[in-house]
Design an enzyme around this catalytic site. Structure first.
Site, short mmCIF file in Angstrom:
data_model
loop_
_atom_site.label_atom_id
_atom_site.label_comp_id
_atom_site.label_asym_id
_atom_site.label_seq_id
_atom_site.Cartn_x
_atom_site.Cartn_y
_atom_site.Cartn_z
N LYS A 34 -8.13 -1.01 7.03
CA LYS A 34 -8.13 -2.12 5.69
C LYS A 34 -7.52 -3.50 4.98
O LYS A 34 -7.96 -4.28 4.93
CB LYS A 34 -8.64 -0.78 4.10
N ARG A 54 -12.95 13.02 5.51
CA ARG A 54 -11.55 13.39 5.93
C ARG A 54 -11.28 14.18 3.93
O ARG A 54 -10.81 15.41 4.69
CB ARG A 54 -10.82 13.21 5.84
N SER A 62 -7.06 4.20 9.15
CA SER A 62 -7.08 4.74 7.51
C SER A 62 -6.53 2.98 6.85
O SER A 62 -7.58 1.71 6.42
CB SER A 62 -7.56 5.51 6.19
N HIS A 84 0.73 -1.31 0.14
CA HIS A 84 -0.23 -0.30 0.17
C HIS A 84 0.80 0.67 -0.14
O HIS A 84 1.97 1.59 0.44
CB HIS A 84 -0.79 -0.01 1.30
N ASP A 144 -14.03 3.42 7.29
CA ASP A 144 -12.78 4.36 6.87
C ASP A 144 -14.10 4.40 6.28
O ASP A 144 -13.09 5.78 5.60
CB ASP A 144 -12.68 3.28 6.14
N1 URA Z 1 -4.29 6.17 2.01
C1 URA Z 1 -5.49 5.46 2.51
O1 URA Z 1 -6.28 4.75 2.36
N2 URA Z 1 -5.58 6.67 3.97
C2 URA Z 1 -4.96 7.37 4.36
O2 URA Z 1 -5.91 8.35 4.95
C3 URA Z 1 -4.76 7.85 3.47
C4 URA Z 1 -3.93 6.98 2.24
#
Ligand code: URA
Length: 436
Positions: A190, A171, A186, A85, A164
């Site tokens: 996930k 946000r 966040s 990620h 989220d």
């Molecule tokens: N990627 C995400 O999934 N969440 C964030 O807050 C920033 C980048």
């Protein structure tokens, strides 16, 4: 428990109790008349943004958000499951490359990505430039993709980490994105819901990233490692520079083409090497070799075309038109192109990734409001990168556009996004640091 008391606790620098965090997360997941309204959620988000969360609060929030919906159990699928990620960048198409490369090396890659956030691009939006590509799969379809191809590239399903989804959207429009505890919760909520064993994090640092300074990026990487490993994930975090766009292409179609070019052993050096490095770490985390063996496997998968073959099968498996791999005209194309040129000769000394991201947004290649649709065809090709010598009138950006007004707005932004000087800029490394 009244929302205002929870907000007051954080406003006054207090520590939120587990019960208070549970109430906040339940409200974000359901908004079911429990007394919490969206304005309570945003007020608490802002209080957290301003006053932070302790490591214990961050860890608790992350797990509560992961548990706000369904958590996948992929243990019936044989093989190590590892994902990657990024914390968000401009021109970062590495997921489209390293997912197939890692899968070609035997890693199971259940990749659950996001959409663009602010001026940064999202993997899901890029994949949707390919006609028919479905990023929404049922759980059964996702499992089938992982069994058959070793790779599934999807968005969070409706029932995974639903808290989220609400908080991410709030946000984005309330200037509360750039918060280390909120980004940690966040991303990892996930990832924990995805059922993986290992995670490679690419924490972006610089003008085009949410973390603009090295200490901020280090703090985010440390927070992600702390919470992820405490929850049983094997993790690696790289801090990589995001002052300049990664590669040359920014915008969905253009980035898909650049990713395919890299999988064909062509494409820009920086995108190729970062993709290889991140895929190598995924192979290592999967336990399929030490650093040297893993890198050798990844380079072999690239050279042999095995990675490209996985991408082709992934597109087919998810309903997309895999002929795009051999015929880029099958991707959406913008009707017009124009150039932003160098006003004088000299060395290109700077290029601001954030400006290039915002210019892409202005062209229609991103969302200015949550319900905006994206035009995948528009975008920007950087025809020169910092360090290169350019003549007066040389093309710096090739802009692909549909709407003249939008092109004018983008041009203004782009003209101020680079500098030309007498001497070349110092070489700056792409990978700044690696944390275990
Ligand atoms: N990627 C995400 O999934 N969440 C964030 O807050 C920033 C980048």
């Amino acid at each position: 428990m009244r929302p205002r008391d929870v907000i007051r606790t954080k406003r006054d620098h207090g520590e939120l109790s587990p019960e208070q965090i549970d109430a906040f997360v339940a409200a974000a997941a359901h908004l079911d008349g429990s007394g919490w309204e969206r304005y309570h959620l945003t007020a608490l988000l802002m209080a957290i943004y301003l006053n932070g969360l302790s490591p214990a609060e961050t860890a608790y929030l992350t797990v509560a958000m992961a548990n706000s919906g369904r958590r996948l159990d992929l243990s019936d699928i044989a093989g190590p499951k590892v994902d990657k990620h990024s914390s968000g960048g401009v021109g970062d198409k590495t997921s489209l490359i390293l997912g197939p490369l890692a899968a070609a090396c035997g890693v199971i890659v259940p990749m659950m990505s996001g959409r663009g956030l602010g001026h940064t691009g999202g993997t899901l939006d890029k994949l949707e430039a390919i006609a028919g590509f479905r990023v929404r799969l049922s759980e059964e379809e996702f499992r089938t993709a992982l069994r058959r191809v070793g790779l599934g590239m999807i968005g969070p399903t409706a029932d995974m980490a639903p808290a989220d989804r609400t908080l991410y959207a709030l946000r984005d429009v309330t200037a509360t994105v750039e918060s280390i505890p909120l980004i940690t919760a966040s991303i990892l909520s996930k990832k924990l819901a995805e059922g993986i064993d290992g995670l490679v994090m690419d924490v972006k640092c610089g003008r085009g990233a949410f973390m603009q300074t090295r200490p901020e990026a280090q703090a985010l990487a440390a927070s992600l490692l702390r919470v992820g490993t405490a929850n049983g994930l094997r993790m690696r975090a790289l801090i990589t520079a995001m002052d300049v766009p990664l590669g040359c292409a920014v915008g969905h179609t253009l980035e898909v083409i650049e990713a395919i070019e890299v999988l064909k052993s062509r494409g820009p050096h920086d995108v190729r090497e970062l993709s290889i490095l991140l895929a190598t770490r995924m192979v290592e985390l999967a336990g399929l070799g030490d650093a040297a063996q893993a890198e050798q496997k990844v380079r072999a998968a690239l050279a042999s075309g095995a990675g490209l073959d996985v991408f082709r099968r992934c597109i087919e498996q998810q309903g997309g038109d895999a002929r795009v791999i051999d015929d880029y005209h099958r991707l959406p194309t913008a009707p017009y192109t124009a150039a932003v040129v160098a006003p004088r000769r000299g060395f290109l000394t700077q290029m601001n990734a954030q400006d290039v991201g915002i210019a892409t947004l202005l062209l229609g290649g991103g969302r200015q409001r949550a319900d905006d649709t994206i035009d995948p065809a528009v975008g920007i090709l950087c025809r020169a990168k910092p360090g290169e010598f350019v003549s007066a009138g040389a093309t710096i950006y090739e802009v692909h556009y549909r709407d003249v007004q939008r092109w004018h707005e983008a041009r203004e932004r782009l003209e101020g996004s680079f500098t030309i000087g007498e001497t070349p800029p110092p070489d700056t490394p792409l990978v700044l640091e690696e944390l275990v």
